[in-house]
Every structure is written in structure tokens, then in C-alpha cells.
Design a protein around this motif. Structure first.
Motif, PDB file in Angstrom:
ATOM      1  N   GLY A  74      -3.179  42.002  27.254  1.00 44.14           N
ATOM      2  CA  GLY A  74      -2.485  43.255  26.984  1.00 44.14           C
ATOM      3  C   GLY A  74      -3.421  44.446  27.046  1.00 44.14           C
ATOM      4  O   GLY A  74      -3.072  45.497  27.584  1.00 44.14           O
ATOM      5  N   LEU A  75      -4.626  44.279  26.518  1.00 45.11           N
ATOM      6  CA  LEU A  75      -5.622  45.345  26.554  1.00 45.11           C
ATOM      7  C   LEU A  75      -6.011  45.659  28.000  1.00 45.11           C
ATOM      8  O   LEU A  75      -6.104  46.819  28.394  1.00 45.11           O
ATOM      9  CB  LEU A  75      -6.854  44.948  25.741  1.00 45.11           C
ATOM     10  N   LYS A  76      -6.191  44.631  28.805  1.00 48.67           N
ATOM     11  CA  LYS A  76      -6.523  44.826  30.224  1.00 48.67           C
ATOM     12  C   LYS A  76      -5.407  45.595  30.926  1.00 48.67           C
ATOM     13  O   LYS A  76      -5.668  46.509  31.711  1.00 48.67           O
ATOM     14  CB  LYS A  76      -6.750  43.486  30.909  1.00 48.67           C
ATOM     15  N   SER A  77      -4.178  45.241  30.615  1.00 43.93           N
ATOM     16  CA  SER A  77      -3.037  45.927  31.201  1.00 43.93           C
ATOM     17  C   SER A  77      -3.035  47.412  30.816  1.00 43.93           C
ATOM     18  O   SER A  77      -2.736  48.278  31.643  1.00 43.93           O
ATOM     19  CB  SER A  77      -1.737  45.260  30.754  1.00 43.93           C
ATOM     20  N   ILE A 122       4.451  48.641   7.437  1.00 49.73           N
ATOM     21  CA  ILE A 122       4.710  48.101   8.770  1.00 49.73           C
ATOM     22  C   ILE A 122       6.075  48.567   9.267  1.00 49.73           C
ATOM     23  O   ILE A 122       6.221  48.960  10.429  1.00 49.73           O
ATOM     24  CB  ILE A 122       4.617  46.562   8.761  1.00 49.73           C
ATOM     25  N   GLN A 123       7.067  48.553   8.383  1.00 51.37           N
ATOM     26  CA  GLN A 123       8.412  49.002   8.757  1.00 51.37           C
ATOM     27  C   GLN A 123       8.404  50.488   9.113  1.00 51.37           C
ATOM     28  O   GLN A 123       9.044  50.905  10.071  1.00 51.37           O
ATOM     29  CB  GLN A 123       9.404  48.728   7.629  1.00 51.37           C
ATOM     30  N   MET A 124       7.636  51.274   8.367  1.00 47.77           N
ATOM     31  CA  MET A 124       7.530  52.707   8.643  1.00 47.77           C
ATOM     32  C   MET A 124       6.912  52.934  10.026  1.00 47.77           C
ATOM     33  O   MET A 124       7.364  53.792  10.788  1.00 47.77           O
ATOM     34  CB  MET A 124       6.692  53.399   7.573  1.00 47.77           C
ATOM     35  N   HIS A 125       5.896  52.146  10.355  1.00 49.53           N
ATOM     36  CA  HIS A 125       5.288  52.257  11.681  1.00 49.53           C
ATOM     37  C   HIS A 125       6.300  51.887  12.770  1.00 49.53           C
ATOM     38  O   HIS A 125       6.391  52.579  13.793  1.00 49.53           O
ATOM     39  CB  HIS A 125       4.070  51.341  11.795  1.00 49.53           C
ATOM     40  N   LEU A 126       7.055  50.823  12.555  1.00 52.07           N
ATOM     41  CA  LEU A 126       8.077  50.416  13.517  1.00 52.07           C
ATOM     42  C   LEU A 126       9.127  51.507  13.678  1.00 52.07           C
ATOM     43  O   LEU A 126       9.535  51.823  14.800  1.00 52.07           O
ATOM     44  CB  LEU A 126       8.718  49.090  13.097  1.00 52.07           C
ATOM     45  N   ASP A 127       9.558  52.086  12.567  1.00 50.97           N
ATOM     46  CA  ASP A 127      10.530  53.188  12.639  1.00 50.97           C
ATOM     47  C   ASP A 127       9.991  54.353  13.453  1.00 50.97           C
ATOM     48  O   ASP A 127      10.717  54.951  14.249  1.00 50.97           O
ATOM     49  CB  ASP A 127      10.917  53.659  11.229  1.00 50.97           C
ATOM     50  N   GLY A 128       8.712  54.661  13.263  1.00 56.39           N
ATOM     51  CA  GLY A 128       8.075  55.737  14.024  1.00 56.39           C
ATOM     52  C   GLY A 128       8.026  55.432  15.502  1.00 56.39           C
ATOM     53  O   GLY A 128       8.274  56.305  16.352  1.00 56.39           O
ATOM     54  N   ILE A 129       7.712  54.197  15.839  1.00 56.87           N
ATOM     55  CA  ILE A 129       7.691  53.769  17.243  1.00 56.87           C
ATOM     56  C   ILE A 129       9.082  53.915  17.850  1.00 56.87           C
ATOM     57  O   ILE A 129       9.233  54.411  18.970  1.00 56.87           O
ATOM     58  CB  ILE A 129       7.184  52.325  17.369  1.00 56.87           C
ATOM     59  N   GLU A 189       4.020  54.456  27.644  1.00 52.37           N
ATOM     60  CA  GLU A 189       5.158  53.531  27.658  1.00 52.37           C
ATOM     61  C   GLU A 189       4.716  52.107  27.328  1.00 52.37           C
ATOM     62  O   GLU A 189       5.343  51.429  26.520  1.00 52.37           O
ATOM     63  CB  GLU A 189       5.856  53.557  29.016  1.00 52.37           C
ATOM     64  N   LYS A 190       3.644  51.658  27.971  1.00 48.06           N
ATOM     65  CA  LYS A 190       3.148  50.294  27.752  1.00 48.06           C
ATOM     66  C   LYS A 190       2.662  50.119  26.318  1.00 48.06           C
ATOM     67  O   LYS A 190       2.953  49.128  25.661  1.00 48.06           O
ATOM     68  CB  LYS A 190       2.030  49.976  28.755  1.00 48.06           C
ATOM     69  N   PHE A 191       1.919  51.112  25.823  1.00 49.14           N
ATOM     70  CA  PHE A 191       1.395  51.049  24.463  1.00 49.14           C
ATOM     71  C   PHE A 191       2.533  50.974  23.448  1.00 49.14           C
ATOM     72  O   PHE A 191       2.511  50.144  22.540  1.00 49.14           O
ATOM     73  CB  PHE A 191       0.502  52.265  24.188  1.00 49.14           C
ATOM     74  N   CYS A 192       3.537  51.832  23.612  1.00 44.13           N
ATOM     75  CA  CYS A 192       4.673  51.823  22.683  1.00 44.13           C
ATOM     76  C   CYS A 192       5.418  50.491  22.737  1.00 44.13           C
ATOM     77  O   CYS A 192       5.825  49.968  21.698  1.00 44.13           O
ATOM     78  CB  CYS A 192       5.623  52.976  22.982  1.00 44.13           C
ATOM     79  N   LYS A 193       5.588  49.957  23.930  1.00 39.17           N
ATOM     80  CA  LYS A 193       6.260  48.667  24.072  1.00 39.17           C
ATOM     81  C   LYS A 193       5.480  47.569  23.336  1.00 39.17           C
ATOM     82  O   LYS A 193       6.062  46.765  22.606  1.00 39.17           O
ATOM     83  CB  LYS A 193       6.408  48.314  25.552  1.00 39.17           C
ATOM     84  N   MET A 194       4.160  47.560  23.506  1.00 42.96           N
ATOM     85  CA  MET A 194       3.326  46.553  22.841  1.00 42.96           C
ATOM     86  C   MET A 194       3.382  46.712  21.316  1.00 42.96           C
ATOM     87  O   MET A 194       3.487  45.727  20.583  1.00 42.96           O
ATOM     88  CB  MET A 194       1.889  46.661  23.338  1.00 42.96           C
TER      89      MET A 194
END
Length: 86
Positions: free
Chosen positions: A19-22, A73-80, A33-38
Motif C-alpha cells: 500500500g505504501l508503494k502504491s 477511531i470512530q471520529m477519524h472514520l467519520d472525518g474520512i 483518493e488512494k490515501f483516503c481509501k486506505m
């Protein structure tokens, strides 16, 4: 987990290394886009794991850790998820 302690050195698991290589191959909007998806995938997995741990854990310190950190963790997911709407 993304990193683990191995022989006193921090290493990245094979799947996370891919994933980091990608990510390194992308820039600008494609990177975002890729970072947010990951991050969405990782945080959804973590919310699921922490929720299950809270229900199953017997060790009070581990359970307290899970209960304390699940909202973050949920707050981070909500932000994403909010970023994905923009």
C-alpha cells in the motif's frame, strides 16, 4: 497493524508495504483518493475489531483501552467519510 517491533527494529507488514508503494507512485488528487481509501478501510476494520474486543475482553486494562480509544477511531472514520463527500 501497520508496524511491529521486530528484532528491535520497526518494520512494516508486507500488505502495508504494498500500500505504501502504491501511495509513493501517486501524487496530487490521485494520492489523496488512494490515501483516503486506505484510511477508510483501516479505520472500518479497527472500529469493528475494537467493538468486538469490548464485547469479548475479560482483561479490564485491555477493555478500558478499547473503550477509551474506540471513540477516537470512530471520529477519524467519520472525518474520512466527510472528506469523501467533498
Amino acid at each position: 497493524f501497520l508496524i511491529k517491533l521486530e528484532s528491535n527494529l520497526l518494520t512494516i507488514s508486507a500488505d502495508k508495504k504494498d500500500g505504501l508503494k502504491s501511495l509513493e507512485e501517486k501524487n496530487g488528487e490521485a494520492f489523496d483518493e488512494k490515501f483516503c481509501k486506505m484510511m477508510k478501510i483501516d479505520h472500518e476494520r479497527d472500529v469493528k475489531d475494537f467493538t468486538a474486543a469490548i464485547e469479548k475482553l475479560k482483561d479490564s486494562k485491555a477493555k478500558t483501552f478499547a473503550v477509551s480509544n474506540l471513540p477516537v477511531i470512530q471520529m477519524h472514520l467519520d472525518g474520512i467519510n466527510e472528506l469523501k463527500k467533498k
